[in-house]
Design a protein around this motif. Sequence first.
Motif, PDB file in Angstrom:
ATOM      1  N   THR A  74       0.821  -1.201   0.000  1.00 24.93           N
ATOM      2  CA  THR A  74       0.000   0.000   0.000  1.00 24.93           C
ATOM      3  C   THR A  74       0.861   1.259   0.000  1.00 24.93           C
ATOM      4  OG1 THR A  74      -0.157  -0.096   2.415  1.00 24.93           O
ATOM      5  CG2 THR A  74      -1.975  -1.051   1.165  1.00 24.93           C
ATOM      6  N   LEU A  75       0.346   2.309  -0.642  1.00 23.88           N
ATOM      7  CA  LEU A  75       1.002   3.613  -0.691  1.00 23.88           C
ATOM      8  C   LEU A  75       0.193   4.591   0.146  1.00 23.88           C
ATOM      9  CD1 LEU A  75       1.646   3.764  -4.541  1.00 23.88           C
ATOM     10  CD2 LEU A  75       3.196   2.950  -2.771  1.00 23.88           C
ATOM     11  N   SER A  76       0.885   5.412   0.919  1.00 25.41           N
ATOM     12  CA  SER A  76       0.191   6.361   1.787  1.00 25.41           C
ATOM     13  C   SER A  76       0.094   7.729   1.134  1.00 25.41           C
ATOM     14  CB  SER A  76       0.936   6.485   3.119  1.00 25.41           C
ATOM     15  OG  SER A  76       2.237   6.989   2.907  1.00 25.41           O
ATOM     16  N   ASP A  77      -0.792   8.571   1.704  1.00 27.34           N
ATOM     17  CA  ASP A  77      -0.905   9.946   1.235  1.00 27.34           C
ATOM     18  C   ASP A  77       0.256  10.769   1.777  1.00 27.34           C
ATOM     19  OD1 ASP A  77      -1.478  10.276   3.903  1.00 27.34           O
ATOM     20  OD2 ASP A  77      -3.480  11.105   3.613  1.00 27.34           O
ATOM     21  N   GLN A  78       0.217  12.095   1.523  1.00 26.08           N
ATOM     22  CA  GLN A  78       1.358  12.936   1.887  1.00 26.08           C
ATOM     23  C   GLN A  78       1.589  13.027   3.385  1.00 26.08           C
ATOM     24  OE1 GLN A  78      -1.555  13.993   0.734  1.00 26.08           O
ATOM     25  NE2 GLN A  78      -2.094  16.058   1.397  1.00 26.08           N
ATOM     26  N   ARG A  79       0.567  12.718   4.204  1.00 26.79           N
ATOM     27  CA  ARG A  79       0.737  12.785   5.653  1.00 26.79           C
ATOM     28  C   ARG A  79       1.096  11.427   6.251  1.00 26.79           C
ATOM     29  NH1 ARG A  79      -4.734  14.783   7.749  1.00 26.79           N
ATOM     30  NH2 ARG A  79      -5.431  13.570   5.972  1.00 26.79           N
ATOM     31  N   GLY A  80       1.029  10.375   5.435  1.00 25.39           N
ATOM     32  CA  GLY A  80       1.319   9.043   5.941  1.00 25.39           C
ATOM     33  C   GLY A  80       0.214   8.487   6.805  1.00 25.39           C
ATOM     34  N   LEU A  81      -0.979   9.077   6.754  1.00 26.64           N
ATOM     35  CA  LEU A  81      -2.063   8.686   7.656  1.00 26.64           C
ATOM     36  C   LEU A  81      -3.133   7.838   6.990  1.00 26.64           C
ATOM     37  CD1 LEU A  81      -2.553  12.047   9.569  1.00 26.64           C
ATOM     38  CD2 LEU A  81      -1.320  10.022  10.322  1.00 26.64           C
ATOM     39  N   GLN A  82      -3.112   7.700   5.669  1.00 25.73           N
ATOM     40  CA  GLN A  82      -4.137   6.922   5.004  1.00 25.73           C
ATOM     41  C   GLN A  82      -3.555   6.200   3.803  1.00 25.73           C
ATOM     42  OE1 GLN A  82      -7.507   9.160   3.592  1.00 25.73           O
ATOM     43  NE2 GLN A  82      -8.633   7.350   2.951  1.00 25.73           N
ATOM     44  N   ALA A  83      -3.930   4.929   3.635  1.00 30.43           N
ATOM     45  CA  ALA A  83      -3.542   4.181   2.449  1.00 30.43           C
ATOM     46  C   ALA A  83      -4.393   4.650   1.285  1.00 30.43           C
ATOM     47  CB  ALA A  83      -3.739   2.690   2.685  1.00 30.43           C
ATOM     48  N   VAL A  84      -3.747   5.048   0.176  1.00 32.75           N
ATOM     49  CA  VAL A  84      -4.485   5.616  -0.951  1.00 32.75           C
ATOM     50  C   VAL A  84      -4.274   4.854  -2.256  1.00 32.75           C
ATOM     51  CG1 VAL A  84      -4.489   7.939   0.025  1.00 32.75           C
ATOM     52  CG2 VAL A  84      -2.605   7.237  -1.468  1.00 32.75           C
ATOM     53  N   GLY A  85      -3.328   3.923  -2.284  1.00 34.37           N
ATOM     54  CA  GLY A  85      -3.081   3.192  -3.516  1.00 34.37           C
ATOM     55  C   GLY A  85      -2.220   1.972  -3.273  1.00 34.37           C
ATOM     56  N   VAL A  86      -1.844   1.327  -4.354  1.00 32.35           N
ATOM     57  CA  VAL A  86      -1.031   0.113  -4.242  1.00 32.35           C
ATOM     58  C   VAL A  86       0.009   0.107  -5.344  1.00 32.35           C
ATOM     59  CG1 VAL A  86      -2.618  -1.245  -5.669  1.00 32.35           C
ATOM     60  CG2 VAL A  86      -1.080  -2.413  -4.097  1.00 32.35           C
ATOM     61  N   GLY A  87       1.185  -0.428  -5.030  1.00 32.96           N
ATOM     62  CA  GLY A  87       2.259  -0.507  -6.010  1.00 32.96           C
ATOM     63  C   GLY A  87       3.036  -1.806  -5.888  1.00 32.96           C
ATOM     64  N   ILE A  88       3.803  -2.100  -6.914  1.00 33.70           N
ATOM     65  CA  ILE A  88       4.680  -3.268  -6.919  1.00 33.70           C
ATOM     66  C   ILE A  88       6.125  -2.794  -6.822  1.00 33.70           C
ATOM     67  CG2 ILE A  88       5.554  -5.179  -8.330  1.00 33.70           C
ATOM     68  CD1 ILE A  88       2.884  -5.800  -7.161  1.00 33.70           C
ATOM     69  N   PHE A  89       6.855  -3.322  -5.825  1.00 32.91           N
ATOM     70  CA  PHE A  89       8.255  -2.976  -5.583  1.00 32.91           C
ATOM     71  C   PHE A  89       9.068  -4.281  -5.612  1.00 32.91           C
ATOM     72  CE2 PHE A  89       5.545   0.099  -3.563  1.00 32.91           C
ATOM     73  CZ  PHE A  89       6.126   1.326  -3.835  1.00 32.91           C
ATOM     74  N   PRO A  90       9.646  -4.638  -6.751  1.00 33.36           N
ATOM     75  CA  PRO A  90      10.294  -5.953  -6.895  1.00 33.36           C
ATOM     76  C   PRO A  90      11.348  -6.267  -5.833  1.00 33.36           C
ATOM     77  CG  PRO A  90      10.059  -4.904  -9.027  1.00 33.36           C
ATOM     78  CD  PRO A  90       9.673  -3.871  -8.003  1.00 33.36           C
ATOM     79  N   ASN A  91      12.237  -5.309  -5.527  1.00 34.96           N
ATOM     80  CA  ASN A  91      13.288  -5.579  -4.541  1.00 34.96           C
ATOM     81  C   ASN A  91      12.705  -5.813  -3.151  1.00 34.96           C
ATOM     82  OD1 ASN A  91      15.230  -5.311  -6.515  1.00 34.96           O
ATOM     83  ND2 ASN A  91      15.707  -3.188  -6.025  1.00 34.96           N
ATOM     84  N   LEU A  92      11.716  -5.013  -2.795  1.00 38.22           N
ATOM     85  CA  LEU A  92      11.099  -5.159  -1.481  1.00 38.22           C
ATOM     86  C   LEU A  92      10.399  -6.509  -1.339  1.00 38.22           C
ATOM     87  CD1 LEU A  92      10.667  -3.680   1.184  1.00 38.22           C
ATOM     88  CD2 LEU A  92       8.573  -2.715   0.244  1.00 38.22           C
ATOM     89  N   CYS A  93       9.910  -7.045  -2.470  1.00 42.98           N
ATOM     90  CA  CYS A  93       9.248  -8.354  -2.439  1.00 42.98           C
ATOM     91  C   CYS A  93      10.192  -9.472  -1.991  1.00 42.98           C
ATOM     92  CB  CYS A  93       8.678  -8.697  -3.814  1.00 42.98           C
ATOM     93  SG  CYS A  93       7.297  -7.649  -4.318  1.00 42.98           S
TER      94      CYS A  93
END
Length: 471
Positions: A190-209
């Motif tokens: 999940t990706l957070s908004d600019q305040r880090g207080l709400q999940a607003v989207g999703v992404g794929i991060f190969p290295n982090l996986c």
Amino acid sequence: MMTSFAEMTLHNMESVEVFASEGKGRGLKAAKELLAGEVVFAEPSFAAVVFDSLSQYVCHSCFRQQKKLHRCGQCRFAQYCDRTCQRACWEEHKQECNAIRKNGKAPNENVRLAARVLWRMEKDGGVASDSQLTTLEDLEDHVADMPEEDLKELKIDVHNFLDYWPSGSRQHTVDSISHILGVINCNGFTLSDQRGLQAVGVGIFPNLCLVNHDCWPNCTVILNHGKIELRSLGTIAEGQELTVGYVDFLNVSQDRQKLLKQQYFFDCTCTHCSQHTKDDLKMAVKVVDGKKPSEEVVKEVTEHSLKALEQIEKARTEGNYHEVVKVCRECLEKQGPVLAETHLYHLRVLSVASEVMSYLQFFTEAAEYARKMVEGYMKLYHPNNAQLGMATMRAGVTHWHAGLIEVGHGMICKAYAILLTMRNQTEMELRMFRQNEYVYHTMREAALKNQPMSMMTEPVAEGIKSLFRRK
């Protein structure tokens, strides 16, 4: 000369090595000694999308929430802060834009992200930069492990993908589409908004996986506008495996194992699970003069707590905050003589009670509950855990509003120390505290004006790695 993010990512990957982790498949280990708060590596998303539910309220380029967004004039789906964000995202959006226009509408977030991934793979061959340690083809999809209900949803998404995918583009097989959707299912972050207080989207991060799970991890993930930073929570020796928590530690080991099996298809055998570390504290009862309450009383209070938590969630969802307060007070009164300060159900009620009472400006009572919650957290969480830091910050602000300035100041200093440990190297390191300062000053301004403030909860404690499509 300024260092680009891609160069920074490449440099940071020198700190890690891929290796065969026993019983876990591939993993990452430290290529050198890492200190507390150090950036292990940073990584931009391979592809990312905004959640369906927030598609009209969040910029599709920088993932910031804005009151007024500018809509793409062609597909009329994508939203942007301004022309700058729109131009920055055009390379990624142009094929999506054509597909949405021809399809007549945007598909769900699963299909949109799968399409963005495949468009990126067609362009870059599955490897976006020299610093990428794995390809998406090599990531696990766990399609064969999915239960029947999830397989039905997967088949629907595959069907919708085939309708959405442009006829003039390279065509993909059902198996290749299923693989990408499966990878998204168990590797989406999940990706957070600019305040880090709400999940607003999703992404794929190969290295982090490649970073494996541990219930007591040595790293944490900071999400920043579509980019992630993996940071060490303490000193990590050269050669030691790097781990993050996929689920929140504030569950007993049996429940964590169940969640991990259901969501990520593996059996956790970490030390904290195998030895049931701190499970006794999480389900502890109060001992007075060497005596414990009877099993019948404990059972009664436990069942009451579970029902109360359901009522609290329902009333909170409906915005009936006075009902939330009423149920919390009744439940805490019943729990008081029976459950210990570290009991999970007690902490969950304290968390909601302190938050909602702060919102209603019952600051004295909110401060008492916040203090008790932090005391319980300190006995359960890692001392540098972000959830502990956020809770301590909130408790400090609540004490200040209640007129307990000395206690509040002490708590805010402790929170700052926890959060600064995690972000202590460049100007980027101050963002976490500035996000907390935003909460601090918003609450302070509301209190001074004697006005209700907007509800701003702590980040949802679901662990770093979260399945965006599971409700």
